[in-house]
Design a protein around this motif. Structure first.
Motif, short mmCIF file in Angstrom:
data_model
loop_
_atom_site.label_atom_id
_atom_site.label_comp_id
_atom_site.label_asym_id
_atom_site.label_seq_id
_atom_site.Cartn_x
_atom_site.Cartn_y
_atom_site.Cartn_z
N CYS A 130 0.83 -1.21 0.00
CA CYS A 130 0.00 0.00 0.00
C CYS A 130 0.86 1.26 0.00
O CYS A 130 0.56 2.22 -0.71
CB CYS A 130 -0.93 0.00 1.21
N LYS A 131 1.95 1.24 0.79
CA LYS A 131 2.86 2.39 0.80
C LYS A 131 3.49 2.59 -0.57
O LYS A 131 3.58 3.73 -1.06
CB LYS A 131 3.96 2.17 1.85
N ASN A 132 3.91 1.51 -1.22
CA ASN A 132 4.51 1.62 -2.55
C ASN A 132 3.50 2.15 -3.57
O ASN A 132 3.84 3.00 -4.40
CB ASN A 132 5.05 0.26 -3.01
N GLU A 133 2.25 1.68 -3.48
CA GLU A 133 1.22 2.14 -4.42
C GLU A 133 0.91 3.62 -4.21
O GLU A 133 0.79 4.38 -5.17
CB GLU A 133 -0.06 1.30 -4.25
N ALA A 134 0.81 4.05 -2.94
CA ALA A 134 0.54 5.46 -2.65
C ALA A 134 1.69 6.33 -3.17
O ALA A 134 1.45 7.41 -3.75
CB ALA A 134 0.35 5.67 -1.14
N ASN A 135 2.93 5.89 -2.98
CA ASN A 135 4.09 6.64 -3.47
C ASN A 135 4.08 6.72 -4.99
O ASN A 135 4.36 7.77 -5.57
CB ASN A 135 5.39 6.01 -2.96
N THR A 136 3.74 5.62 -5.64
CA THR A 136 3.68 5.60 -7.11
C THR A 136 2.63 6.58 -7.62
O THR A 136 2.88 7.34 -8.57
CB THR A 136 3.36 4.17 -7.61
N LEU A 137 1.47 6.60 -6.96
CA LEU A 137 0.41 7.53 -7.38
C LEU A 137 0.80 8.98 -7.13
O LEU A 137 0.55 9.85 -7.97
CB LEU A 137 -0.90 7.20 -6.65
N GLU A 138 1.44 9.25 -5.98
CA GLU A 138 1.89 10.61 -5.70
C GLU A 138 2.94 11.05 -6.72
O GLU A 138 2.91 12.18 -7.21
CB GLU A 138 2.45 10.73 -4.28
N GLN A 139 3.88 10.16 -7.05
CA GLN A 139 4.91 10.50 -8.03
C GLN A 139 4.28 10.77 -9.40
O GLN A 139 4.66 11.69 -10.11
CB GLN A 139 5.96 9.39 -8.13
N TYR A 140 3.28 9.97 -9.75
CA TYR A 140 2.59 10.16 -11.03
C TYR A 140 1.92 11.54 -11.09
O TYR A 140 1.91 12.19 -12.14
CB TYR A 140 1.55 9.06 -11.24
N SER A 141 1.41 12.01 -9.95
CA SER A 141 0.75 13.32 -9.93
C SER A 141 1.75 14.46 -10.14
O SER A 141 1.35 15.59 -10.43
CB SER A 141 0.00 13.53 -8.62
#
Length: 180
Positions: A11-22
């Motif tokens: 979940c932490k990795n997915e949240a970081n990936t989404l934040e980086q994408y933004s």
């Protein structure tokens, strides 16, 4: 317990990936002294011009200094400017030409001028990983480290393969120490 820890890490990795994408249209410009009543959009246009990239203020969605206003008022600051472009194409053109800033500065006679750097806008987690990878690079005589779309890339030398670091799992897999 082990499964829960793995789920939390995922979940932490997915949240970081989404934040980086933004942040995909954003860059950070470092090394420009702050002045009174400056217009950061105009600074970004001028930096782009130094790179040979023609942009207009309309290509900028928003730009501003990072950090609190209180900290910026106490001394001459080199607080980074974050800029969000209206298109990834413009952002990529500026990012891909960033090395021209160093060549321009070196050729000028004003050698006391501070260097200007253009970096991708990384999440807090990716900045931490980048710093740890940078330490690893220095300690292990790697020649290259850079980012592309938020991914940290390392290369021992010109002929070695590129190591991509997306998360702490990739760091562990490549024997890069992780600090808390």
């Amino acid at each position: 317990m082990k499964q829960l820890k793995e789920d939390v890490e995922a979940c932490k990795n997915e949240a970081n990936t989404l934040e980086q994408y933004s942040r995909r249209e954003c860059l950070e410009i470092k090394g420009i002294p702050q002045t009174t009543n400056e217009c950061t959009d105009e600074i970004v246009v001028a930096v782009a011009k130094q790179l040979g990239v023609t942009i207009k203020k309309e290509n900028i969605s928003i730009s501003h200094r990072l950090g609190s206003l209180q900290n910026q008022q106490h001394s001459k600051q080199y607080t980074p400017i974050i800029v969000k472009f209206t298109s990834r194409k413009v952002r990529d053109e500026i990012y891909n030409n960033r090395s021209k800033l160093f060549k321009t500065r070196v050729s000028e006679e004003n050698s006391h001028q501070s260097p200007i750097y253009i970096n991708e806008s990384l999440t807090r987690a990716n900045k931490k990983m980048f710093y740890q990878c940078l330490q690893f690079k220095r300690q292990n005589n790697y020649k290259f480290i850079w980012t592309r779309n938020g991914t940290i890339l390392l290369k021992k030398d010109e002929t070695s393969s590129t190591i991509a670091i997306h998360n702490e799992g990739d760091m562990k897999k490549n024997s890069i120490p992780i600090s808390s």
